[in-house]
Design a protein around this motif. Structure first.
Motif, PDB file in Angstrom:
ATOM      1  N   ARG A 182       1.093  -1.266   0.115  1.00 31.78           N
ATOM      2  CA  ARG A 182      -0.082   0.029  -0.033  1.00 31.78           C
ATOM      3  C   ARG A 182       0.905   1.317   0.035  1.00 31.78           C
ATOM      4  O   ARG A 182       1.050   2.074   1.080  1.00 31.78           O
ATOM      5  CB  ARG A 182      -0.888  -0.127   1.181  1.00 31.78           C
ATOM      6  N   ARG A 183       1.577   1.571  -1.080  1.00 29.97           N
ATOM      7  CA  ARG A 183       2.870   2.524  -1.155  1.00 29.97           C
ATOM      8  C   ARG A 183       2.080   3.911  -1.005  1.00 29.97           C
ATOM      9  O   ARG A 183       2.820   4.762  -0.310  1.00 29.97           O
ATOM     10  CB  ARG A 183       3.272   2.076  -2.471  1.00 29.97           C
ATOM     11  N   GLU A 184       0.957   4.151  -1.684  1.00 27.27           N
ATOM     12  CA  GLU A 184       0.495   5.576  -1.584  1.00 27.27           C
ATOM     13  C   GLU A 184       0.360   5.807  -0.170  1.00 27.27           C
ATOM     14  O   GLU A 184       0.543   6.885   0.559  1.00 27.27           O
ATOM     15  CB  GLU A 184      -0.711   5.626  -2.388  1.00 27.27           C
ATOM     16  N   GLU A 185      -0.356   5.120   0.728  1.00 26.90           N
ATOM     17  CA  GLU A 185      -0.500   5.318   2.174  1.00 26.90           C
ATOM     18  C   GLU A 185       0.629   5.145   2.902  1.00 26.90           C
ATOM     19  O   GLU A 185       0.762   6.271   3.713  1.00 26.90           O
ATOM     20  CB  GLU A 185      -1.478   4.267   2.408  1.00 26.90           C
ATOM     21  N   ALA A 187       3.330   6.554   1.799  1.00 23.62           N
ATOM     22  CA  ALA A 187       4.104   7.713   1.499  1.00 23.62           C
ATOM     23  C   ALA A 187       3.362   8.685   2.422  1.00 23.62           C
ATOM     24  O   ALA A 187       4.293   9.738   2.912  1.00 23.62           O
ATOM     25  CB  ALA A 187       3.881   8.074   0.034  1.00 23.62           C
ATOM     26  N   ARG A 245       9.876   8.833  -5.297  1.00 24.54           N
ATOM     27  CA  ARG A 245       9.602  10.157  -4.907  1.00 24.54           C
ATOM     28  C   ARG A 245      10.965  10.771  -4.630  1.00 24.54           C
ATOM     29  O   ARG A 245      11.462  11.034  -3.703  1.00 24.54           O
ATOM     30  CB  ARG A 245       8.684  10.333  -3.719  1.00 24.54           C
TER      31      ARG A 245
END
Length: 332
Positions: A182-185, A187, A245
């Motif tokens: 869950r990479r977006e979370e 971040a 990022r």
């Protein structure tokens, strides 16, 4: 072993504490957490889990009892499905320890739930939020300073320590979410952790351009966490790079490097840490096409590294510098 003897003594104290304090006394929660954390540090997560679960349960029972005293004010309001932890560093430390234990057991979803509760507290403006915990720490510090009799104790956890504890816990939550894919979370968690660490570093600054208040900003406490914040920023930077990022990663590593270089006079051991950050920073600068900036990082890395103590790192740096010269077609 001596460690086992110490553990037996703590367990004996816990047995006595249950009769002296009562089943749900806050002091018992802290003692249980200490035992669980000690077992967790030894990677004995199976044995640690019951202690940490009981520690968190007692904390939540404390919060439930406190909220019941305000039941008249909240009459007619919908009850929350989950009892929120009481404010303060102890609660966050308890949830972090439990999350780390679940992580060690490979129960990532259970760990995520612990860290999710911490993030809700971080963002909350209510009684379980970070702002309330910081406010209470400031007020306790002011009361202790004004009390000339010495009867008022200073806060058990300073403003900077509370910020740092939240930062570390949110960072650990980001790691769990990263592993869950869950990479977006993740971040978001890393961003929150970085923001708190940067606040601590700013409050520790001795620059006359930055105005700090000893109660609001706790500069003395912030200086005690500087090196830990540098490590956190370095680690967040590596995850940010993995997340693609790059700009955020460069910011993290540059901030970590600044702290580590400023600390060298007082902490010579930071030389190796600064070298590691320089190496990682050089790689990122190459990635964004800043070959000159990468070269400077590698050159500085060679100035602080020794071929005798770290031949592998020196060889890797020289190899990367040779690649840069080849790509730029610079003459020997």
């Amino acid at each position: 072993s001596a460690e086992q003897d110490d553990l037996v003594r703590v367990l004996s104290h816990l047995r006595d504490a249950r009769s002296a304090f009562g089943h749900d006394h806050p002091n018992l929660s802290a003692a249980l957490r200490c035992v669980g954390s000690s077992l967790g540090d030894r990677e004995d997560h199976e044995r640690a889990l019951p202690f940490l679960l009981e520690s968190v349960r007692i904390k939540k029972a404390e919060a439930k009892a406190a909220s019941s005293n305000m039941s008249n004010k909240n009459k007619g309001k919908k009850d929350e499905q989950e009892v929120q932890m009481p404010p303060g560093a102890d609660s966050i430390v308890a949830l972090n320890a439990l999350g780390e234990c679940y992580h060690g057991l490979g129960k990532l979803e259970e760990a995520r739930k612990c860290y999710d509760e911490v993030r809700r507290a971080f963002k909350s403006t209510g009684p379980s939020g970070l702002k309330r915990a910081l406010k209470e720490a400031r007020q306790a510090s002011i009361r202790a300073e004004k009390d000339t009799t010495g009867a008022t104790s200073p806060p058990s956890c300073t403003v900077s320590s509370i910020r740092f504890i939240f930062a570390v816990t949110l960072y650990n939550g980001g790691r769990v979410l990263f592993e869950l894919g869950r990479r977006e979370e993740s971040a978001g968690y890393f961003g929150d952790a970085l923001s708190l660490a940067e606040t601590v570093v700013k409050c520790a600054s001795s620059s006359p351009r930055i105005r700090v208040d000893r109660h609001r900003d706790d500069p003395e406490g912030a200086r005690n966490h500087l090196l830990e914040c540098a490590s956190l920023m370095h680690n967040v930077g590596q995850y940010e790079a993995e997340l693609g990022r790059t700009t955020a990663a460069l910011r993290c590593l540059s901030s970590a490097l600044d702290v580590r270089k400023e600390s060298l006079a007082e902490h010579p051991a930071q030389l190796a840490e600064a070298s590691e950050t320089l190496y990682q920073l050089g790689g990122l600068k190459r990635k964004v096409g800043d070959e000159e900036g990468a070269w400077e990082c590698y050159a500085e890395c060679l100035r602080v590294e020794s071929p005798e103590t770290n031949p592998g790192r020196v060889a890797a740096v020289l190899h990367r510098m040779a690649q840069i010269r080849y790509e730029l077609r610079e003459p020997e």
